[in-house]
Design a protein around this motif. Structure first.
Motif, PDB file in Angstrom:
ATOM      1  N   MET A 190      29.033  37.563  20.354  1.00  0.00           N
ATOM      2  CA  MET A 190      28.179  37.538  21.539  1.00  0.00           C
ATOM      3  C   MET A 190      27.071  38.586  21.452  1.00  0.00           C
ATOM      4  N   PHE A 191      27.424  39.807  21.008  1.00  0.00           N
ATOM      5  CA  PHE A 191      26.424  40.869  20.878  1.00  0.00           C
ATOM      6  C   PHE A 191      26.128  41.205  19.422  1.00  0.00           C
ATOM      7  N   LEU A 192      26.809  40.563  18.484  1.00  0.00           N
ATOM      8  CA  LEU A 192      26.666  40.954  17.088  1.00  0.00           C
ATOM      9  C   LEU A 192      25.231  40.809  16.600  1.00  0.00           C
ATOM     10  N   GLU A 193      24.595  39.697  16.925  1.00  0.00           N
ATOM     11  CA  GLU A 193      23.224  39.492  16.461  1.00  0.00           C
ATOM     12  C   GLU A 193      22.256  40.453  17.144  1.00  0.00           C
ATOM     13  N   THR A 194      22.550  40.809  18.386  1.00  0.00           N
ATOM     14  CA  THR A 194      21.709  41.785  19.083  1.00  0.00           C
ATOM     15  C   THR A 194      21.783  43.137  18.385  1.00  0.00           C
ATOM     16  N   VAL A 195      22.994  43.555  18.027  1.00  0.00           N
ATOM     17  CA  VAL A 195      23.143  44.819  17.303  1.00  0.00           C
ATOM     18  C   VAL A 195      22.468  44.720  15.939  1.00  0.00           C
ATOM     19  N   ARG A 196      22.662  43.600  15.260  1.00  0.00           N
ATOM     20  CA  ARG A 196      22.084  43.402  13.928  1.00  0.00           C
ATOM     21  C   ARG A 196      20.557  43.487  13.972  1.00  0.00           C
ATOM     22  N   ARG A 197      19.972  42.973  15.052  1.00  0.00           N
ATOM     23  CA  ARG A 197      18.515  42.966  15.171  1.00  0.00           C
ATOM     24  C   ARG A 197      17.962  44.305  15.634  1.00  0.00           C
ATOM     25  N   ARG A 198      18.653  44.949  16.581  1.00  0.00           N
ATOM     26  CA  ARG A 198      18.080  46.129  17.216  1.00  0.00           C
ATOM     27  C   ARG A 198      18.645  47.450  16.708  1.00  0.00           C
ATOM     28  N   ASN A 199      19.846  47.421  16.125  1.00  0.00           N
ATOM     29  CA  ASN A 199      20.453  48.676  15.652  1.00  0.00           C
ATOM     30  C   ASN A 199      21.287  48.418  14.398  1.00  0.00           C
ATOM     31  N   PRO A 200      20.657  47.920  13.330  1.00  0.00           N
ATOM     32  CA  PRO A 200      21.421  47.595  12.125  1.00  0.00           C
ATOM     33  C   PRO A 200      22.075  48.809  11.482  1.00  0.00           C
ATOM     34  N   GLY A 201      21.516  49.986  11.727  1.00  0.00           N
ATOM     35  CA  GLY A 201      22.098  51.194  11.168  1.00  0.00           C
ATOM     36  C   GLY A 201      23.511  51.450  11.654  1.00  0.00           C
ATOM     37  N   LEU A 202      23.834  50.993  12.866  1.00  0.00           N
ATOM     38  CA  LEU A 202      25.189  51.167  13.388  1.00  0.00           C
ATOM     39  C   LEU A 202      26.183  50.340  12.579  1.00  0.00           C
ATOM     40  N   ILE A 203      25.804  49.125  12.230  1.00  0.00           N
ATOM     41  CA  ILE A 203      26.688  48.275  11.414  1.00  0.00           C
ATOM     42  C   ILE A 203      26.898  48.900  10.043  1.00  0.00           C
ATOM     43  N   ALA A 204      25.819  49.348   9.427  1.00  0.00           N
ATOM     44  CA  ALA A 204      25.931  49.972   8.107  1.00  0.00           C
ATOM     45  C   ALA A 204      26.801  51.216   8.167  1.00  0.00           C
ATOM     46  N   ALA A 205      26.617  52.025   9.205  1.00  0.00           N
ATOM     47  CA  ALA A 205      27.409  53.249   9.344  1.00  0.00           C
ATOM     48  C   ALA A 205      28.879  52.927   9.546  1.00  0.00           C
ATOM     49  N   ALA A 206      29.163  51.915  10.367  1.00  0.00           N
ATOM     50  CA  ALA A 206      30.546  51.545  10.649  1.00  0.00           C
ATOM     51  C   ALA A 206      31.263  51.101   9.378  1.00  0.00           C
ATOM     52  N   VAL A 207      30.589  50.290   8.551  1.00  0.00           N
ATOM     53  CA  VAL A 207      31.204  49.823   7.303  1.00  0.00           C
ATOM     54  C   VAL A 207      31.432  50.988   6.349  1.00  0.00           C
ATOM     55  N   ALA A 208      30.409  51.829   6.180  1.00  0.00           N
ATOM     56  CA  ALA A 208      30.524  52.943   5.238  1.00  0.00           C
ATOM     57  C   ALA A 208      31.631  53.913   5.664  1.00  0.00           C
ATOM     58  N   LEU A 209      31.711  54.213   6.945  1.00  0.00           N
ATOM     59  CA  LEU A 209      32.709  55.170   7.424  1.00  0.00           C
ATOM     60  C   LEU A 209      34.120  54.591   7.333  1.00  0.00           C
ATOM     61  N   HIS A 210      34.257  53.292   7.615  1.00  0.00           N
ATOM     62  CA  HIS A 210      35.584  52.690   7.482  1.00  0.00           C
ATOM     63  C   HIS A 210      36.007  52.632   6.027  1.00  0.00           C
ATOM     64  N   GLN A 211      35.108  52.251   5.141  1.00  0.00           N
ATOM     65  CA  GLN A 211      35.451  52.167   3.724  1.00  0.00           C
ATOM     66  C   GLN A 211      35.795  53.547   3.149  1.00  0.00           C
ATOM     67  N   ALA A 212      35.235  54.593   3.747  1.00  0.00           N
ATOM     68  CA  ALA A 212      35.527  55.956   3.292  1.00  0.00           C
ATOM     69  C   ALA A 212      36.804  56.510   3.932  1.00  0.00           C
ATOM     70  N   GLY A 213      37.449  55.726   4.781  1.00  0.00           N
ATOM     71  CA  GLY A 213      38.678  56.175   5.415  1.00  0.00           C
ATOM     72  C   GLY A 213      38.470  57.111   6.580  1.00  0.00           C
ATOM     73  N   LYS A 214      37.265  57.156   7.111  1.00  0.00           N
ATOM     74  CA  LYS A 214      36.976  58.075   8.212  1.00  0.00           C
ATOM     75  C   LYS A 214      37.129  57.430   9.585  1.00  0.00           C
ATOM     76  N   ILE A 215      37.277  56.101   9.596  1.00  0.00           N
ATOM     77  CA  ILE A 215      37.506  55.366  10.840  1.00  0.00           C
ATOM     78  C   ILE A 215      38.664  54.407  10.599  1.00  0.00           C
ATOM     79  N   PRO A 216      39.683  54.403  11.450  1.00  0.00           N
ATOM     80  CA  PRO A 216      40.794  53.471  11.252  1.00  0.00           C
ATOM     81  C   PRO A 216      40.421  52.048  11.633  1.00  0.00           C
ATOM     82  N   ALA A 217      41.173  51.091  11.111  1.00  0.00           N
ATOM     83  CA  ALA A 217      41.014  49.702  11.547  1.00  0.00           C
ATOM     84  C   ALA A 217      41.398  49.607  13.017  1.00  0.00           C
TER      85      ALA A 217
END
Length: 398
Positions: free
Chosen positions: A1-28
């Motif tokens: 519902m909001f994924l495309e809005t975030v992707r369009r207006r704040n893509p850096g948040l998606i990139a940060a979330a993936v990088a931090l989770h892959q680094a083990g800094k954010i739990p699933a």
């Protein structure tokens, strides 16, 4: 519902979330909030409220009463919170945010009145004379006079199922006299919910019948010589504040606007974007595969139903620059959300891959974690802290 809005207006948040989770800094199973964007949103709301002479209180239940986000909002100019319940009041005051409003939507239980009075809320909503007496007694015992708001209603007003309650608006003067007679309290004003609602067909926000009821009751109180607080929550964002001011509202309660996730934010597409930046995603992880589907960890998959059941998609992968968008299926509301599912037949998703979802969350009713992230806007994301959905600290990594 909001994924495309975030992707369009704040893509850096998606990139940060993936990088931090892959680094083990954010739990699933974590709601991730862009604190830079939240600060921007709070400043925007606070500035417009000040221009219009409105007092804003931050609603923080939907972000799990995250202490880092709470402090960010306060530093940005919204100086007090509204507590949906006493747990919310404890969490936000523990994070250093003064308590602006309590008792609405959830009344204060009898044996918690003393604890709430000690938090010195600016306003305390009551639905009945019994609750008014409890609040007055608790305030009197610590030498205070508590400002109370009467929740009012009239024929034709709109309420969500299970939210009903309050005084008949036609009786507001008698209610005021009876409350003012209590030792330890006085009637400071009136409130309702919702004063505004999103109209999906018109793709905008409209005043409800409740707002007219609120204005009439406030006028009767003013005509009797009282100064009146008029509290008008519901679908609040920077762009709705002028409407609320025109309706005579004095106190507003932005919640989802702080993360850019009101229903109105979901339907804008560029030229009509609202001022608030989308600042929230949900992060999970692929657990296993079965029957052509990739299963990802749940725990926080409660989607606020205000916009109805909408199709959900997830971005999945281990590289922020190489994510695949797949249809997602979330458990029905009557089921425990142990897992969500991705349509594996339409793309690849490996065990351990990050799954990013974008929806209107209510973290406080889930068993998810929450995490505020700084530095998204500068490309240097850092996790401020990992918290449980009640605002308590989580030891991470385990």
């Amino acid at each position: 519902m909001f994924l495309e809005t975030v992707r369009r207006r704040n893509p850096g948040l998606i990139a940060a979330a993936v990088a931090l989770h892959q680094a083990g800094k954010i739990p699933a199973g974590t709601y991730v909030y862009d604190l830079d964007a939240v600060g921007h949103n709070a400043r925007t709301l606070a500035a417009e409220a000040a221009r219009l002479g409105l007092t804003p209180y931050a609603m923080l239940k939907q972000v799990g009463r995250n202490p880092d986000l709470t402090r960010t909002v306060r530093a940005a100019g919204i100086g007090a919170s509204v507590a949906v319940d006493t747990a919310c009041a404890r969490a936000t005051t523990s994070a250093g945010m003064p308590l602006g409003h309590v008792g609405h939507l959830v009344q204060v239980p009898r044996h918690e009145a003393a604890a709430v009075a000690a938090m010195q809320p600016a306003q305390w909503t009551v639905f009945s004379h019994e609750k008014a007496a409890e609040a007055a007694r608790a305030a009197r015992e610590i030498g205070r006079e508590q400002d109370l708001l009467a929740r009012i209603h009239a024929d034709g007003d709109e309420f969500y199922v299970g939210h009903e309650g309050g005084f008949a608006a036609d009786d507001v003067l008698a209610v005021a006299d009876r409350v003012d007679a209590l030792d330890g309290a006085r009637l400071a004003g009136v409130t309702t919910f919702p004063a505004l609602l999103f109209d999906a067909e018109a793709r905008t926000v409209r005043p409800t019948r409740n707002a007219a009821t609120l204005a009439l009751a406030a006028a009767r109180l003013r005509d009797s010589g009282r100064d009146v607080v008029v509290n008008g929550p519901g679908t609040t964002s920077t762009r709705t504040l002028a409407t609320l001011a025109e309706l005579g509202v004095t106190h507003v309660e932005p919640g989802h606007a702080l993360t850019g996730t009101t229903p109105w934010h979901a339907v804008t597409d560029g030229d009509d974007d609202l001022p608030e930046i989308p600042a929230a995603v949900h992060v999970s992880e692929v657990s296993h595969h079965h029957g052509g589907r990739a299963y990802f960890f749940g725990g926080g998959l409660y989607v606020d139903p205000v916009l109805g059941r909408s199709p959900v998609h997830g971005l999945v992968g281990s590289d922020p620059d190489g994510l695949t968008r797949l249809p997602a299926e979330l458990p029905p509301r009557e089921a425990i959300d142990y897992y969500g599912q991705l349509d594996q037949e339409r793309g690849s998703a490996a065990a351990g891959d990050t799954v990013v979802l974008g929806f209107r969350g209510q973290a406080f009713v889930t068993r998810a974690c929450t995490a505020g992230v700084t530095g998204v806007s500068t490309g240097d994301p850092q996790v401020a802290g990992i918290w449980a959905s009640d605002g308590s600290a989580v030891a991470w990594p385990v």
